[in-house]
Design an enzyme around this catalytic site. Structure first.
Site, short mmCIF file in Angstrom:
data_model
loop_
_atom_site.label_atom_id
_atom_site.label_comp_id
_atom_site.label_asym_id
_atom_site.label_seq_id
_atom_site.Cartn_x
_atom_site.Cartn_y
_atom_site.Cartn_z
N LYS A 204 0.85 -1.20 0.00
CA LYS A 204 0.00 0.00 0.00
C LYS A 204 0.88 1.25 0.00
O LYS A 204 2.10 1.17 0.26
CB LYS A 204 -0.90 -0.02 1.23
N TYR B 103 19.06 28.00 9.67
CA TYR B 103 17.86 28.67 10.17
C TYR B 103 17.75 28.55 11.68
O TYR B 103 17.96 27.47 12.25
CB TYR B 103 16.60 28.05 9.56
#
Ligand SMILES: *Cc1c(COP(=O)(O)O)cnc(C)c1O
Length: 364
Positions: free
Chosen positions: A34, A259
């Site tokens: 899946k 960052y």
């Protein structure tokens, strides 16, 4: 030249892992592919084992149809069955097998005229309390379905909530509920129907909880749902996510990088920038210290992962240079460890991989 972020998918490792799953369980195994085979490519993975797989399992009809379009003829089980009655003719036409997990599906299946009877996996909620019929509803649904022209064959199934937790007795409780419910349905049903209980964690750690059909997922991709120790390293990583160093700079002790400046150098530090970021599926939540390999040597992630790049500590890898190969996870770096450091699981890491080039190989 193109961006060097690559997911190498080794289909021979996938086939190897399928064989391990099947051997460990001893019965038949539905390969769970899946979600595009947990991000690895459902068609390629299915093709790699189509000559030996007992069948495949996917979440829904859209995924199953892609496999049929790729001429996969093996049985395909829809793990959530149908979402609306309109799917039933397509399910019949393509010979899909369906899970029935709720009474509304029982009603719809019984009142719809079908061209051919279906192979139905009737799911019991034995304690996970997600989907599945309650023990009280199960035997009645069983007897109605088993006598109906729309049903060719019934497989009795359940799913474990805690099979990855070896310290919990919940799996044994679930097995007991499953057995009691089946026994309560009469000798005939228990003797005639095949059963299916175990996902990967069930296969690897609960030998008393197997049934006729296993449903291995994560272990096929080489990540263990339980401790690596238990699997004896027998599983092989299917995905190796790699990229390259595109920039190197030195920062002095006390300086920060990236960052938020969340990493501050504890010593003079050689910082490498790797072309891989959260837009490729590397988790932004991974913290300084997460393992990474550069040119085969283990080192650590530092600072905040950005969209397209991340930082690696090269201080102790003097030979590292622009173009050096970096393994984010795969053979040296376990996806489980990266996942743990990011507060998630390998399943999610794999499913999130995108934008990178996928390169498939299959040796033997
Ligand atoms: C996804 C799924 C599996 C596979 O689980 P893994 O933990 O990946 O082995 C098995 N059974 C059902 C019902 C599933 O939804």
């Amino acid at each position: 030249m193109s961006r060097p972020a690559i997911a190498h998918i080794r289909l021979d490792a996938f086939r190897h892992n399928y064989r391990i799953a099947k051997q460990s369980h001893g019965g038949k195994a539905l390969a769970v592919i899946k979600a595009n085979a947990y991000g690895h490519g459902a068609i390629q993975c299915a093709q790699a084992i189509e000559n030996e797989a007992d069948g495949f399992a996917v979440a829904a009809i859209e995924e199953a149809l892609q496999l049929r379009e790729a001429r996969i003829t093996a049985p395909i089980l829809l793990l959530e069955g149908f979402f609306e009655a309109a799917e039933l003719p397509v399910i019949v036409a393509n010979d899909f097998w369906i899970v029935i997990h709720h009474l509304w599906q029982v009603e719809v299946l019984l009142e719809t005229a079908l061209a051919k009877p279906l192979n139905v996996w009737l799911k019991l909620d034995s304690g996970m309390h997600r989907v599945g019929l309650s023990p009280a509803d199960y035997s009645e649904a069983y007897s109605r379905l088993s006598q109906h022209v729309n049903v060719a064959k019934l497989v009795l199934m359940t799913h474990f909530a805690n099979a990855d937790n070896l310290n919990s007795d919940h799996t044994q409780q679930q097995v007991a509920v499953f057995q009691e419910t089946i026994t309560g349905m009469g000798k005939l049903s228990a003797a005639l129907c095949e059963t299916s209980l175990a996902n990967s964690a069930g296969i690897l750690s609960w030998p008393q909880a197997q049934g006729n059909w296993s449903r291995p997922g994560i272990m096929l991709y080489g990540a263990s749902p339980v401790s690596e120790r238990l699997t004896g390293q027998a599983l092989r990583a299917v995905m190796q996510l790699t990229s390259r160093i595109i920039s190197i700079r030195k920062i002095a002790k006390g300086e920060s990088t990236g960052y938020g400046s969340i990493f501050t150098a504890e010593r003079d530090t050689k910082v490498g920038v790797v072309a891989c970021g959260y837009a490729d599926g590397y988790p932004r939540s991974a913290t300084t210290g997460t393992p990474i390999a550069v040119d085969g040597q283990m080192t650590r992630l530092i600072g905040r992962v950005s969209m397209d790049m991340l930082f690696v500590d090269l201080t102790d890898i003097p030979n590292a240079e622009i173009g050096s190969q970096v393994e984010l996870w795969g053979d040296q770096v376990s996806a489980n460890e990266v996942a743990q450091s990011a507060g998630t699981i390998a399943y999610e890491l794999f499913c999130n991989v995108k934008r990178v080039q996928f390169k498939y190989s299959d040796v033997g």
